[in-house]
Design a protein around this motif. Structure first.
Motif, PDB file in Angstrom:
ATOM      1  N   ASP A   1      60.777  68.444  42.182  1.00  0.00           N
ATOM      2  CA  ASP A   1      60.754  67.318  41.246  1.00  0.00           C
ATOM      3  C   ASP A   1      59.294  67.086  40.868  1.00  0.00           C
ATOM      4  OD1 ASP A   1      60.781  64.952  39.875  1.00  0.00           O
ATOM      5  OD2 ASP A   1      61.599  63.730  41.514  1.00  0.00           O
ATOM      6  N   ASN A   2      58.907  67.543  39.679  1.00  0.00           N
ATOM      7  CA  ASN A   2      57.523  67.429  39.214  1.00  0.00           C
ATOM      8  C   ASN A   2      57.317  66.266  38.248  1.00  0.00           C
ATOM      9  OD1 ASN A   2      56.824  69.839  40.635  1.00  0.00           O
ATOM     10  ND2 ASN A   2      57.635  71.062  38.944  1.00  0.00           N
ATOM     11  N   SER A   3      58.260  65.336  38.223  1.00  0.00           N
ATOM     12  CA  SER A   3      58.204  64.251  37.242  1.00  0.00           C
ATOM     13  C   SER A   3      57.011  63.323  37.454  1.00  0.00           C
ATOM     14  CB  SER A   3      59.506  63.446  37.273  1.00  0.00           C
ATOM     15  OG  SER A   3      59.733  62.877  38.556  1.00  0.00           O
ATOM     16  N   TRP A   4      56.471  63.276  38.684  1.00  0.00           N
ATOM     17  CA  TRP A   4      55.327  62.391  38.964  1.00  0.00           C
ATOM     18  C   TRP A   4      54.140  62.701  38.061  1.00  0.00           C
ATOM     19  CZ3 TRP A   4      50.302  63.273  40.666  1.00  0.00           C
ATOM     20  CH2 TRP A   4      49.595  62.158  41.116  1.00  0.00           C
TER      21      TRP A   4
ATOM     22  N   PHE B   1      68.021  63.175  40.192  1.00  0.00           N
ATOM     23  CA  PHE B   1      68.521  61.799  40.144  1.00  0.00           C
ATOM     24  C   PHE B   1      69.629  61.576  41.169  1.00  0.00           C
ATOM     25  CE2 PHE B   1      71.679  58.737  38.646  1.00  0.00           C
ATOM     26  CZ  PHE B   1      70.898  57.602  38.521  1.00  0.00           C
ATOM     27  N   ILE B   2      70.612  62.470  41.188  1.00  0.00           N
ATOM     28  CA  ILE B   2      71.771  62.253  42.050  1.00  0.00           C
ATOM     29  C   ILE B   2      71.407  62.388  43.525  1.00  0.00           C
ATOM     30  CG2 ILE B   2      72.625  64.644  42.060  1.00  0.00           C
ATOM     31  CD1 ILE B   2      74.778  61.466  41.671  1.00  0.00           C
TER      32      ILE B   2
ATOM     33  N   ALA C   1      63.686  71.201  39.405  1.00  0.00           N
ATOM     34  CA  ALA C   1      65.031  70.631  39.444  1.00  0.00           C
ATOM     35  C   ALA C   1      65.359  69.980  38.106  1.00  0.00           C
ATOM     36  CB  ALA C   1      65.129  69.601  40.564  1.00  0.00           C
ATOM     37  N   SER C   2      66.630  69.958  37.768  1.00  0.00           N
ATOM     38  CA  SER C   2      67.059  69.283  36.549  1.00  0.00           C
ATOM     39  C   SER C   2      67.011  67.774  36.764  1.00  0.00           C
ATOM     40  CB  SER C   2      68.483  69.702  36.189  1.00  0.00           C
ATOM     41  OG  SER C   2      69.407  69.194  37.150  1.00  0.00           O
ATOM     42  N   VAL C   3      67.055  67.033  35.671  1.00  0.00           N
ATOM     43  CA  VAL C   3      67.071  65.573  35.761  1.00  0.00           C
ATOM     44  C   VAL C   3      68.275  65.116  36.579  1.00  0.00           C
ATOM     45  CG1 VAL C   3      67.280  63.429  34.443  1.00  0.00           C
ATOM     46  CG2 VAL C   3      65.835  65.289  33.584  1.00  0.00           C
ATOM     47  N   PHE C   4      69.418  65.749  36.359  1.00  0.00           N
ATOM     48  CA  PHE C   4      70.631  65.381  37.097  1.00  0.00           C
ATOM     49  C   PHE C   4      70.468  65.646  38.586  1.00  0.00           C
ATOM     50  CE2 PHE C   4      74.624  66.820  39.052  1.00  0.00           C
ATOM     51  CZ  PHE C   4      75.360  65.642  38.965  1.00  0.00           C
TER      52      PHE C   4
ATOM     53  N   VAL D   1      65.791  69.524  46.951  1.00  0.00           N
ATOM     54  CA  VAL D   1      64.846  69.150  45.899  1.00  0.00           C
ATOM     55  C   VAL D   1      63.670  68.437  46.558  1.00  0.00           C
ATOM     56  CG1 VAL D   1      64.465  67.745  43.841  1.00  0.00           C
ATOM     57  CG2 VAL D   1      66.624  68.980  44.132  1.00  0.00           C
ATOM     58  N   ILE D   2      62.469  68.925  46.310  1.00  0.00           N
ATOM     59  CA  ILE D   2      61.269  68.393  46.953  1.00  0.00           C
ATOM     60  C   ILE D   2      60.424  67.641  45.941  1.00  0.00           C
ATOM     61  CG2 ILE D   2      59.123  69.006  48.143  1.00  0.00           C
ATOM     62  CD1 ILE D   2      60.576  71.437  49.273  1.00  0.00           C
TER      63      ILE D   2
END
Length: 291
Positions: free
Chosen positions: A53-56, A92-93, A86-89, A23-24
């Protein structure tokens, strides 16, 4: 790697749906997004299942000073390139248990969260051809003004794209060096004019009014120029496309001018500031101006 760490990764692989998952973290402007994609593409070639990870972009999505938006524009600029999320899980993990922020990427062991910046420029150059072939924003994003400017750039054999990064780099920055003032761009324009006959300069910037007041005001009437001011930060990918069609480039500390060359013709003339010179200095078409 300790036995505990090795066993932890094995356990993670059992609970994650995708094996060899990487996950990048993805963030920043379009140039940064392209560089993160290149990192992901490299890992995919090595057999990893790559997600981002596009949450930013939802949590922050602003420049260094928190003023200009940084939208997730990669899918608009490269609609045919996948960038699975990527999923939140998953994010996060892995971020908690195996966040590889720095070090030799050859030491990465999946499953992993890649949360650093690394040396992505070499990967952008390595995968330039693939990026070039897929850099094709949908026509729906082009305004009539964009289409007009694009046609003008294509007609002009000596068009020069000038990227003027202001905003968060209008002041000195520890990572980017001294801010570039009008003097640098005027020197670069003179340099282009000694090498190209009657060039037309196309200016792209997050502060077009600054260009008009500080650069255009100091250009002689014989110098052809266009300040492209029809696209804001939300349409920077269109500016990048227009600039990439130019026949030479003047780059600022920011990456847009450099990426315009990468996504157009990497053999074309470019001028870079010494504070952020990325191309091979032995290339006859690379000029580095001291700042």
């Amino acid at each position: 790697m300790t036995t505990f760490h090795r066993n932890l990764l094995k356990a993670l692989n059992r609970v994650l749906a995708d094996k060899n998952l990487a996950v990048i973290r993805n963030e920043g402007g379009l140039a940064s997004q392209i560089a993160f994609w290149a990192l992901g593409y490299e890992f995919a070639q090595l057999g990893y299942k790559v997600k981002f990870d596009n949450s930013w972009f939802k949590a922050s999505g602003l420049d260094i000073n928190g003023l200009f938006p940084r939208n997730f524009d990669f899918p608009k600029a490269f609609p045919s390139l996948s960038i699975d999320e990527a999923s939140v899980f998953e994010r996060f993990i892995l971020k908690k248990l195996n966040n590889f922020r720095e070090g030799d990427l050859n030491d990465v062991t999946a499953p992993v969260y890649l949360g650093g910046f690394y040396d992505r420029w070499k990967l952008v150059q390595k995968h330039r051809e693939h990026l070039y072939e897929n850099f094709s924003p949908d026509s729906v994003y082009f305004s009539e003004k964009d289409i007009e400017i694009l046609a003008q750039i294509k007609r002009d054999e000596n068009s020069c794209g000038v990227h003027v990064r202001r905003g968060d780099l209008a002041s000195d920055h520890p990572d980017y060096g001294k801010s570039l003032q009008a003097d640098y761009f005027l020197r670069a324009i003179d340099e282009i004019r000694t090498r190209r006959k009657d060039p037309c300069f196309y200016f792209f910037s997050d502060e077009p009014e600054w260009i008009k007041s500080n650069i255009v005001e100091n250009l002689g009437p014989e110098i052809r120029h266009v300040v492209v001011d029809s696209n804001g930060s939300d349409r920077g990918f269109i500016d990048l496309y227009l600039m990439s069609r130019c026949h030479s480039f003047i780059s600022s500390q920011g990456a847009y001018g450099k990426y315009a060359r990468i996504l157009g013709d990497p053999s074309r003339l470019i001028i870079e500031p010494s504070s952020q010179a990325l191309f091979d200095k032995d290339d006859a078409n690379v000029i580095v101006l001291e700042v």
